[in-house]
Write a protein that holds these residues in place. Structure first.
Motif, PDB file in Angstrom:
ATOM      1  N   UNK A   1      12.992  11.742   8.347  1.00 11.03           N
ATOM      2  CA  UNK A   1      14.565  11.855   8.721  1.00 11.03           C
ATOM      3  C   UNK A   1      14.654  10.653   9.652  1.00 11.03           C
ATOM      4  N   UNK A   2      13.830  10.074  10.253  1.00 11.36           N
ATOM      5  CA  UNK A   2      13.837   9.042  11.389  1.00 11.36           C
ATOM      6  C   UNK A   2      14.224   7.641  11.323  1.00 11.36           C
ATOM      7  N   UNK A   3      13.860   7.458   9.887  1.00  9.75           N
ATOM      8  CA  UNK A   3      13.952   6.137   9.347  1.00  9.75           C
ATOM      9  C   UNK A   3      15.459   5.579   9.279  1.00  9.75           C
ATOM     10  N   UNK A   4      15.521   4.184   9.906  1.00 15.18           N
ATOM     11  CA  UNK A   4      16.860   3.746   9.776  1.00 15.18           C
ATOM     12  C   UNK A   4      16.561   2.419   9.060  1.00 15.18           C
ATOM     13  N   UNK A   5      17.683   1.652   8.745  1.00 17.57           N
ATOM     14  CA  UNK A   5      17.910   0.437   7.979  1.00 17.57           C
ATOM     15  C   UNK A   5      17.024  -0.683   8.864  1.00 17.57           C
ATOM     16  N   UNK A   6      16.359  -1.250   8.146  1.00 18.84           N
ATOM     17  CA  UNK A   6      15.480  -2.568   8.862  1.00 18.84           C
ATOM     18  C   UNK A   6      14.033  -2.090   9.288  1.00 18.84           C
ATOM     19  N   UNK A   7      13.872  -0.606   9.422  1.00 20.29           N
ATOM     20  CA  UNK A   7      12.574  -0.358   9.531  1.00 20.29           C
ATOM     21  C   UNK A   7      11.474  -0.661   8.477  1.00 20.29           C
ATOM     22  N   UNK A   8      10.240  -0.582   8.675  1.00 23.68           N
ATOM     23  CA  UNK A   8       9.258  -1.121   7.725  1.00 23.68           C
ATOM     24  C   UNK A   8       8.400   0.449   7.342  1.00 23.68           C
ATOM     25  N   UNK A   9       8.106   0.807   6.062  1.00 20.04           N
ATOM     26  CA  UNK A   9       7.025   1.731   5.920  1.00 20.04           C
ATOM     27  C   UNK A   9       6.091   1.207   5.036  1.00 20.04           C
ATOM     28  N   UNK A  10       4.746   1.810   5.234  1.00 19.88           N
ATOM     29  CA  UNK A  10       3.753   1.386   4.728  1.00 19.88           C
ATOM     30  C   UNK A  10       3.394   2.417   3.654  1.00 19.88           C
ATOM     31  N   UNK A  11       2.928   2.072   2.370  1.00 18.17           N
ATOM     32  CA  UNK A  11       2.537   2.948   1.308  1.00 18.17           C
ATOM     33  C   UNK A  11       1.277   2.550   0.786  1.00 18.17           C
ATOM     34  N   UNK A  12       0.291   3.484   0.906  1.00 17.47           N
ATOM     35  CA  UNK A  12      -1.099   3.030   0.411  1.00 17.47           C
ATOM     36  C   UNK A  12      -1.181   2.748  -1.003  1.00 17.47           C
ATOM     37  N   UNK A  13      -1.805   1.473  -1.443  1.00 10.85           N
ATOM     38  CA  UNK A  13      -1.960   1.074  -2.719  1.00 10.85           C
ATOM     39  C   UNK A  13      -3.208   0.692  -3.040  1.00 10.85           C
ATOM     40  N   UNK A  14      -4.230   1.415  -2.461  1.00 11.69           N
ATOM     41  CA  UNK A  14      -5.742   0.881  -2.478  1.00 11.69           C
ATOM     42  C   UNK A  14      -5.997   1.150  -3.877  1.00 11.69           C
ATOM     43  N   UNK A  15      -6.750   0.248  -4.551  1.00 14.71           N
ATOM     44  CA  UNK A  15      -6.950   0.430  -5.993  1.00 14.71           C
ATOM     45  C   UNK A  15      -8.362   1.177  -6.263  1.00 14.71           C
ATOM     46  N   UNK A  16      -8.772   1.964  -7.330  1.00 13.25           N
ATOM     47  CA  UNK A  16      -9.705   2.799  -7.245  1.00 13.25           C
ATOM     48  C   UNK A  16     -11.075   2.008  -7.181  1.00 13.25           C
ATOM     49  N   UNK A  17     -10.914   0.613  -7.902  1.00 15.64           N
ATOM     50  CA  UNK A  17     -12.229  -0.094  -8.039  1.00 15.64           C
ATOM     51  C   UNK A  17     -12.391  -0.952  -6.909  1.00 15.64           C
ATOM     52  N   UNK A  18     -11.567  -0.740  -5.911  1.00 15.90           N
ATOM     53  CA  UNK A  18     -11.484  -1.883  -4.749  1.00 15.90           C
ATOM     54  C   UNK A  18     -12.489  -2.061  -3.754  1.00 15.90           C
ATOM     55  N   UNK A  19     -13.373  -0.985  -3.907  1.00 15.90           N
ATOM     56  CA  UNK A  19     -14.639  -0.771  -3.292  1.00 15.90           C
ATOM     57  C   UNK A  19     -15.513  -1.983  -3.393  1.00 15.90           C
ATOM     58  N   UNK A  20     -15.754  -2.267  -4.840  1.00 14.81           N
ATOM     59  CA  UNK A  20     -16.760  -3.457  -5.210  1.00 14.81           C
ATOM     60  C   UNK A  20     -16.160  -4.553  -4.659  1.00 14.81           C
TER      61      UNK A  20
END
Length: 406
Positions: free
Chosen positions: A85-104
């Motif tokens: 609830x603290x987010x405002x316009x102009x803030x940035x949010x990080x969403x994890x998108x690590x692929x399952x096969x990215x380890x290799x």
């Protein structure tokens, strides 16, 4: 990725001196490029390396906006408020998108980055080490030869010996051990490059420092060197201690010290002469072994002189193909013209005539200056008389005006 990666980074830092933080920064940048290459998205991607567990996370960074125009770059305020609830316009949010096969992919990228940093670190270490030997002497082993260079192994690096830096009387073969003078160390895109020489005059200086302790500690000073590599050299020395003979010290007992240098340079002849602050004496010493009767300097050019030697020593003074005179000129930084005693009668007469002409010109100049001084003195006297007359007239006028007022 796991703690094995962290252990490897710690070991790399200890053994190679490569900062772990620097490798991690490079790794994160490389992983962003790898993610873009495999998944076509990297303009708003951030990579985070967990330094405690060794795990890698990929995040999509989105900006909070009122209205979403691009879902890959932006997130609506309504959706952001559902997260926090603290987010405002102009803030940035990080969403994890690590692929399952990215380890290799991450493992391969990490391997490439680490190998690259290791190579760069080794190059830097070698450059820093060998740059300290610039203008110094080192021992090496001839490795191989080609049309341009002779390659000399100095331990951690292979130095190059060009044709102009080779001695013409030497024939180099693989596995030969030689001493070389390091002329230049460059840090190129292909790694450090070391250039060495066997013909440089300062190689001779460093060899004397190795063989003669008095030269190394500064008791005996090498003032100048003239060298034709592989054939003959002249070395001018002086002593900073009145009790030490500079020439005898460099020659050594039974010539042992200078002979060791001659052997290292494959028989190069060596003339060691004593330096003198008197140019005439220094030039006489430099023409050793020839006997010098007189040194006459050019009146117009003090760096040029005529040296008189006995007739029977003319060829000795000049040397084979003019070598002795050429080296003496280079050693003393004078232009030397050698003449036999028998030809000096007319030469002395010419010098006397030149000196007389110079004396005559000097006297004329002196006379002209004397006349000029006399004219100046006369003008001063005349000026004083005029000033006195003006003062007398002024005084008479003032006296007359006073009388009229009365």
């Amino acid at each position: 990725m796991s703690k094995e990666m962290l252990n490897a980074l710690d070991q790399l830092e200890q053994e190679k001196g490569i900062s772990k933080e620097f490798v991690i920064e490079s790794l994160e940048a490389a992983l962003v490029a790898a993610y873009k290459r495999h998944y076509g998205q990297a303009q708003n991607v951030a990579v985070e390396f967990d330094q405690k567990k060794g795990n890698i996370h990929i995040y999509s960074v989105k900006e909070v906006t009122e209205e979403v125009m691009d879902s890959q770059l932006e997130v609506s305020l309504a959706d952001a408020l559902k997260i926090n609830a603290a987010y405002e316009i102009g803030d940035t949010i990080r969403f994890e998108v690590t692929p399952k096969d990215f380890g290799r992919i991450a493992a391969q990228t990490a391997k490439q980055v680490i190998l690259q940093r290791v190579r760069e670190a080794e190059r830097s270490i070698i450059y820093n080490e060998f740059s300290q030997y610039e203008n110094d002497i080192m021992s090496g082993i001839v490795e191989r030869l080609d049309n341009r260079y002779i390659y000399v192994n100095l331990g951690k690096i292979e130095a190059v010996l060009s044709k102009q830096d080779q001695m013409p009387n030497e024939h180099y073969r693989p596995h030969d051990r030689i001493k070389v003078y390091v002329t230049k160390v460059e840090n190129t895109s292909k790694g450090p490059q070391v250039f060495v020489s066997r013909s440089h005059p300062d190689l001779l200086k460093r060899l004397f420092e190795q063989e003669v302790p008095e030269v190394y500690d500064g008791t005996v000073e090498i003032v100048s060197i003239a060298r034709e590599a592989g054939d003959r050299s002249k070395v001018a020395v002086k002593s900073n201690d009145s009790n030490v003979d500079p020439v005898g010290t460099c020659v050594g007992p039974k010539g042992q010290r200078v002979q060791a240098i001659v052997n290292e340079l494959k028989g190069e002849n060596m003339d060691i002469v004593e330096y003198s602050d008197e140019p005439a004496q220094f030039i006489s010493n430099a023409l050793n072994p020839a006997q010098v009767l007189d040194v006459i300097f050019d009146l117009k050019n003090p760096k040029a002189c005529t040296v008189v030697v006995p007739d029977y020593q003319l060829s000795l003074a000049i040397g084979k193909k003019g070598q002795n005179a050429r080296l003496a000129a280079k050693l003393t930084n004078h232009k030397i013209d050698i003449k036999p005693e028998s030809e000096m009668g007319d030469f002395y007469a010419q010098i006397e005539a030149e000196e007389a002409a110079v004396q005559e010109v000097t006297e004329e100049v002196a006379n002209e200056e004397l006349v000029a001084d006399e004219l100046v003195a006369e003008n001063l006297v005349e000026n004083e008389i005029v000033e006195d007359q003006v003062a007398a007239v002024t005084e008479a006028i003032e006296s007359q005006e006073t009388n009229e007022e009365e």
